[in-house]
Write a protein that holds these residues in place. Structure first.
Motif, PDB file in Angstrom:
ATOM      1  N   LYS A  61       0.754  -1.153  -0.204  1.00 14.73           N
ATOM      2  CA  LYS A  61      -0.091   0.154  -0.026  1.00 14.73           C
ATOM      3  C   LYS A  61       1.018   1.198  -0.063  1.00 14.73           C
ATOM      4  CE  LYS A  61      -4.129  -2.006   2.156  1.00 14.73           C
ATOM      5  NZ  LYS A  61      -5.020  -2.049   3.349  1.00 14.73           N
ATOM      6  N   THR A  62       1.780   1.215   0.720  1.00 13.36           N
ATOM      7  CA  THR A  62       2.958   2.222   0.570  1.00 13.36           C
ATOM      8  C   THR A  62       3.452   2.424  -0.793  1.00 13.36           C
ATOM      9  OG1 THR A  62       3.546   1.722   2.941  1.00 13.36           O
ATOM     10  CG2 THR A  62       5.040   3.136   1.459  1.00 13.36           C
ATOM     11  N   ASN A  63       3.796   1.180  -1.611  1.00  9.85           N
ATOM     12  CA  ASN A  63       4.109   1.380  -2.799  1.00  9.85           C
ATOM     13  C   ASN A  63       3.131   2.371  -3.673  1.00  9.85           C
ATOM     14  OD1 ASN A  63       5.830  -1.553  -4.215  1.00  9.85           O
ATOM     15  ND2 ASN A  63       6.311  -0.381  -2.252  1.00  9.85           N
ATOM     16  N   GLN A  64       1.786   2.016  -3.479  1.00 12.83           N
ATOM     17  CA  GLN A  64       0.806   2.660  -4.296  1.00 12.83           C
ATOM     18  C   GLN A  64       0.536   4.129  -3.862  1.00 12.83           C
ATOM     19  OE1 GLN A  64      -1.684   0.836  -6.687  1.00 12.83           O
ATOM     20  NE2 GLN A  64      -1.793   3.304  -7.005  1.00 12.83           N
ATOM     21  N   VAL A  65       0.813   4.443  -2.463  1.00 11.79           N
ATOM     22  CA  VAL A  65       0.926   5.937  -2.384  1.00 11.79           C
ATOM     23  C   VAL A  65       1.991   6.555  -3.180  1.00 11.79           C
ATOM     24  CG1 VAL A  65       1.316   7.378  -0.492  1.00 11.79           C
ATOM     25  CG2 VAL A  65      -0.291   5.354  -0.149  1.00 11.79           C
ATOM     26  N   LEU A  66       3.020   5.954  -3.070  1.00 12.04           N
ATOM     27  CA  LEU A  66       4.114   6.507  -3.868  1.00 12.04           C
ATOM     28  C   LEU A  66       3.879   6.518  -5.420  1.00 12.04           C
ATOM     29  CD1 LEU A  66       7.160   4.714  -2.213  1.00 12.04           C
ATOM     30  CD2 LEU A  66       6.918   7.241  -2.241  1.00 12.04           C
ATOM     31  N   SER A  67       3.366   5.577  -5.795  1.00 15.13           N
ATOM     32  CA  SER A  67       2.829   5.810  -7.326  1.00 15.13           C
ATOM     33  C   SER A  67       1.586   6.656  -7.447  1.00 15.13           C
ATOM     34  CB  SER A  67       2.216   4.235  -7.684  1.00 15.13           C
ATOM     35  OG  SER A  67       1.834   4.121  -8.980  1.00 15.13           O
ATOM     36  N   ASN A  68       0.766   6.849  -6.447  1.00 20.69           N
ATOM     37  CA  ASN A  68      -0.131   7.909  -6.874  1.00 20.69           C
ATOM     38  C   ASN A  68       0.213   9.215  -6.768  1.00 20.69           C
ATOM     39  OD1 ASN A  68      -2.044   5.852  -6.874  1.00 20.69           O
ATOM     40  ND2 ASN A  68      -2.846   6.141  -4.876  1.00 20.69           N
ATOM     41  N   GLU A  69       1.438   9.382  -6.025  1.00 16.83           N
ATOM     42  CA  GLU A  69       2.142  10.834  -5.988  1.00 16.83           C
ATOM     43  C   GLU A  69       3.067  10.954  -6.846  1.00 16.83           C
ATOM     44  OE1 GLU A  69       1.114  13.440  -4.029  1.00 16.83           O
ATOM     45  OE2 GLU A  69      -0.159  12.250  -2.655  1.00 16.83           O
ATOM     46  N   GLN A  70       3.140   9.847  -7.782  1.00 20.06           N
ATOM     47  CA  GLN A  70       4.341   9.797  -9.064  1.00 20.06           C
ATOM     48  C   GLN A  70       5.471  10.187  -8.431  1.00 20.06           C
ATOM     49  OE1 GLN A  70       1.966  13.041 -11.694  1.00 20.06           O
ATOM     50  NE2 GLN A  70       1.095  11.356 -12.646  1.00 20.06           N
ATOM     51  N   ILE A  71       5.926   9.672  -7.565  1.00 20.19           N
ATOM     52  CA  ILE A  71       7.178  10.028  -6.971  1.00 20.19           C
ATOM     53  C   ILE A  71       8.306   8.902  -7.722  1.00 20.19           C
ATOM     54  CG2 ILE A  71       8.947   9.296  -5.132  1.00 20.19           C
ATOM     55  CD1 ILE A  71       6.851  11.383  -4.509  1.00 20.19           C
ATOM     56  N   PRO A  72       9.334   9.678  -8.272  1.00 18.14           N
ATOM     57  CA  PRO A  72      10.215   8.901  -9.500  1.00 18.14           C
ATOM     58  C   PRO A  72      10.925   7.719  -8.564  1.00 18.14           C
ATOM     59  CG  PRO A  72      10.545  11.213  -9.500  1.00 18.14           C
ATOM     60  CD  PRO A  72       9.508  11.039  -8.199  1.00 18.14           C
ATOM     61  N   VAL A  73      10.968   6.542  -9.280  1.00 13.44           N
ATOM     62  CA  VAL A  73      12.157   5.470  -8.836  1.00 13.44           C
ATOM     63  C   VAL A  73      13.541   6.168  -8.811  1.00 13.44           C
ATOM     64  CG1 VAL A  73      13.014   3.306  -9.564  1.00 13.44           C
ATOM     65  CG2 VAL A  73      10.459   3.846  -9.858  1.00 13.44           C
ATOM     66  N   LYS A  74      14.069   5.601  -7.677  1.00 13.03           N
ATOM     67  CA  LYS A  74      15.605   6.075  -7.569  1.00 13.03           C
ATOM     68  C   LYS A  74      15.757   7.516  -7.052  1.00 13.03           C
ATOM     69  CE  LYS A  74      17.937   2.805 -10.827  1.00 13.03           C
ATOM     70  NZ  LYS A  74      18.741   2.520 -11.699  1.00 13.03           N
ATOM     71  N   SER A  75      14.787   8.164  -6.729  1.00 15.00           N
ATOM     72  CA  SER A  75      14.754   9.302  -6.031  1.00 15.00           C
ATOM     73  C   SER A  75      14.752   9.047  -4.534  1.00 15.00           C
ATOM     74  CB  SER A  75      13.645  10.199  -6.505  1.00 15.00           C
ATOM     75  OG  SER A  75      12.395   9.660  -5.703  1.00 15.00           O
ATOM     76  N   ASN A  76      15.337   9.987  -3.694  1.00 16.24           N
ATOM     77  CA  ASN A  76      15.380   9.914  -2.266  1.00 16.24           C
ATOM     78  C   ASN A  76      14.121  10.130  -1.622  1.00 16.24           C
ATOM     79  OD1 ASN A  76      17.937   9.281  -2.807  1.00 16.24           O
ATOM     80  ND2 ASN A  76      18.723  11.512  -2.230  1.00 16.24           N
ATOM     81  N   VAL A  77      13.727   9.369  -0.773  1.00 18.06           N
ATOM     82  CA  VAL A  77      12.192   9.437  -0.320  1.00 18.06           C
ATOM     83  C   VAL A  77      12.568   9.407   1.333  1.00 18.06           C
ATOM     84  CG1 VAL A  77       9.948   8.751   0.510  1.00 18.06           C
ATOM     85  CG2 VAL A  77      10.806   8.766  -2.001  1.00 18.06           C
ATOM     86  N   GLY A  78      12.305  10.663   2.082  1.00 17.20           N
ATOM     87  CA  GLY A  78      12.636  10.501   3.620  1.00 17.20           C
ATOM     88  C   GLY A  78      11.579   9.886   4.431  1.00 17.20           C
ATOM     89  N   VAL A  79      12.275   9.447   5.415  1.00 22.32           N
ATOM     90  CA  VAL A  79      11.442   8.565   6.479  1.00 22.32           C
ATOM     91  C   VAL A  79      11.735   9.233   7.673  1.00 22.32           C
ATOM     92  CG1 VAL A  79      10.662   6.563   7.410  1.00 22.32           C
ATOM     93  CG2 VAL A  79      10.913   6.539   5.138  1.00 22.32           C
ATOM     94  N   ILE A  80      10.783   9.825   8.416  1.00 21.90           N
ATOM     95  CA  ILE A  80      10.984  10.236   9.784  1.00 21.90           C
ATOM     96  C   ILE A  80       9.871   9.782  10.703  1.00 21.90           C
ATOM     97  CG2 ILE A  80       9.987  12.669   9.356  1.00 21.90           C
ATOM     98  CD1 ILE A  80      12.504  13.501  11.487  1.00 21.90           C
ATOM     99  N   CYS A  81      10.248   8.929  11.741  1.00 22.00           N
ATOM    100  CA  CYS A  81       9.492   8.224  12.483  1.00 22.00           C
ATOM    101  C   CYS A  81       9.827   7.802  13.655  1.00 22.00           C
ATOM    102  CB  CYS A  81       8.629   7.066  11.828  1.00 22.00           C
ATOM    103  SG  CYS A  81       7.348   6.295  12.364  1.00 22.00           S
ATOM    104  N   ASN A  82       9.201   7.365  14.840  1.00 23.37           N
ATOM    105  CA  ASN A  82       9.685   6.659  15.973  1.00 23.37           C
ATOM    106  C   ASN A  82       9.752   5.582  15.610  1.00 23.37           C
ATOM    107  OD1 ASN A  82       9.496   8.493  18.589  1.00 23.37           O
ATOM    108  ND2 ASN A  82       7.958   9.220  17.584  1.00 23.37           N
ATOM    109  N   ASN A  83      10.512   4.695  16.560  1.00 20.35           N
ATOM    110  CA  ASN A  83      10.712   3.247  16.629  1.00 20.35           C
ATOM    111  C   ASN A  83       9.310   2.443  16.601  1.00 20.35           C
ATOM    112  OD1 ASN A  83      13.408   3.524  16.343  1.00 20.35           O
ATOM    113  ND2 ASN A  83      13.850   1.939  17.828  1.00 20.35           N
TER     114      ASN A  83
END
Length: 507
Positions: A61-83
């Motif tokens: 589903k995270t894949n689909q969200v990225l696809s919906n937002e048209q995020i380019p493959v191999k681009s840098n995507v940040g993740v900031i989140c607690n453990n």
């Protein structure tokens, strides 16, 4: 010298060892764990237990969200989140999509978060709702970045990107930066998966464990050896959500394995001696300990409670794992055998590495990359030696070397390891000082173990410790000998990974 996994074959049964094979990319890894463990619990908590099948679904589903937002493959995507589980599904989803998961520590302030958006050229940043306020500054200042709050997405599942090659970048992990600026190490899918597999070697029973995760998942030790090796082995991982409730949670979770730094292992040992192993849940069998020098005392004491403590050595730049010691009681000061799929050489006592676990480069750091690599060899900065049986020993760090006025070089870590081998010493720091006559001297600051010192009935503690240090001095060259001992009543300043922060004058 080329390393093979045969070093580790004798430490487990042949059936288990035959299962220890590498998955070349994150999508292939996720496919395998779904097939093998789909109905087992992957991530647990007091509120919810997530099966491997559910984890895979959420990653897709995270894949689909990225696809919906048209995020380019191999681009840098940040993740900031607690453990927590949100980190797991997001980081895995980003890597399986073919983007580069850029893992940002949750402790960063709002301006540093914005700075990371710029430095790492993020196309997108996933963030946890709990830290939404800290993201507002970046949202205003970086309109070109798409900001996505992590949620339970109401979208279809999108298949992984199977066009990913093992040499493609999977993630960027920030180095500690304890004595300088933090850098972003680019780790390929091959490096990440090599590190994940290396975490299985040297343990008799490696599958179906219960993990309790304390290390930050943005730290390479927490990401690779804690999270990914847990998933690789069909284990269940629980996260420490609040340090204030850690021991209550440990009793409830009853972990069979812990991945910790030495300072935390020391705390666990003292509590076990005081309250018994039940204080840590009662089922603990294995502790993997690294991130800093591991005192032999810990290696030798934990087995008295039925727990094997395995020291190891690694770097952010090597997907965490370089070596592990399955023979701690035999070689308590060693960091063990080198893991397979590496080639090493020792140049002027410094360890140089090539291998499948090695970073591609530091992101956007051309000058750092020029000095870090020589003809494809990564210069670790660690001073080492190998014994006749192939066991590795860390004798210091090049950047920590103290140069005396007479031209002699002193490795403080080498002396500290000797001091830390004393059972009454918990930790130490060697620095260059000036005495009342203006002469250079080496000083050792030490933290004592009251639980060990107390029963000895020592009345003159300072004199007793100084006598022990004099015995250590007999094993050192004249110019390495400690001339002043300071007993600390407070802990040393430490980095987030619990390493002692050395004062600059000791560099």
């Amino acid at each position: 010298m080329i390393i093979t996994k045969n070093y580790f074959e004798k430490y487990t049964d042949s059936e288990t060892f035959s299962k220890l094979k590498i998955d070349k990319t994150i999508p292939l890894f996720l496919d395998k764990i779904e097939e093998q463990y789909k109905d087992l619990v992957a991530v647990g908590s007091s509120l919810k237990k997530v099966t491997y099948k559910e984890l895979i679904s959420d990653a897709k589903k995270t894949n689909q969200v990225l696809s919906n937002e048209q995020i380019p493959v191999k681009s840098n995507v940040g993740v900031i989140c607690n453990n927590n589980y949100d980190f797991v599904k997001t980081a895995l989803g980003v890597m399986a999509y073919g983007a580069v998961a850029t893992l940002l520590p949750v402790q960063l302030d709002e301006k540093t978060i914005f700075g990371c958006c710029m430095k790492y050229q993020l196309t997108c940043l996933f963030y946890e709702k709990a830290i939404a306020e800290k993201i507002e500054f970046a949202k205003k200042m970086a309109p070109m970045v798409k900001f996505i709050e992590i949620a339970e997405y109401n979208v279809e599942e999108k298949e992984y990107n199977y066009d990913i090659k093992e040499t493609d970048p999977a993630c960027i992990v920030l180095t500690g930066g304890t004595t300088g600026k933090s850098k972003g190490a680019i780790l390929s899918h091959k490096a990440v998966m090599t590190g994940t597999l290396n975490g299985t070697f040297g343990i008799e029973k490696v599958f179906n464990d219960i993990y309790y995760s304390i290390m930050p998942l943005t730290h390479v030790f927490g990401l690779i050896r804690n999270l990914l090796t847990s998933l690789y082995t069909g284990s269940t991982i629980y996260f420490c959500l609040d340090k204030r409730t850690m021991f209550k949670e440990i009793k409830e979770v009853k972990p069979t394995i812990l991945i910790v730094v030495p300072a935390l292992a020391e705390i666990f040992l003292n509590l076990t001696k005081q309250f018994g192993l039940g204080f840590l849940g009662g089922n603990l069998k294995t502790i993997i300990c690294g991130g800093a020098s591991v005192p032999p005392y810990l290696v030798e004491e934990f087995p008295k409670f039925g727990v094997t403590l395995l020291p190891g050595y690694g770097l952010t730049e090597t997907a965490n794992l370089v070596s592990g010691n399955p023979e701690g009681l035999k070689k308590p000061t060693s960091v063990g055998y080198l893991y397979p799929n590496q080639e090493i050489k020792i140049v002027d006592s410094e360890l140089w590495i090539k291998g499948d676990n090695l970073l591609d480069a530091y992101y956007n750091e051309p000058e750092e990359n020029k000095t870090a690599f020589v003809d494809g060899w990564f210069k670790t900065g660690d001073l080492v030696k190998l014994d006749e049986e192939g066991f590795l020993y860390i004798t210091g760090r090049i950047k920590d070397i103290i140069v005396l006025s007479n031209g002699e070089n002193v490795s403080p870590a080498y002396i500290e390891d000797k001091i830390n081998s004393l059972d009454v010493i918990q930790d130490s720091l060697v620095t260059l000082e000036t005495n009342e006559f203006g002469a250079e001297i080496l000083q050792a600051e030490v933290i004592l173990r009251p639980a060990v010192l107390g029963p000895k009935g020592i009345t003159d503690v300072q004199g007793y410790i100084e006598e022990l240090i004099r015995e250590v001095n007999k094993t050192l060259f004249d110019y390495e000998q400690i001339q002043k001992v300071v007993i600390r009543t407070e802990d040393f300043p430490r980095s987030p990974s619990m390493k002692i922060i050395r004062p600059r004058k000791a560099l």
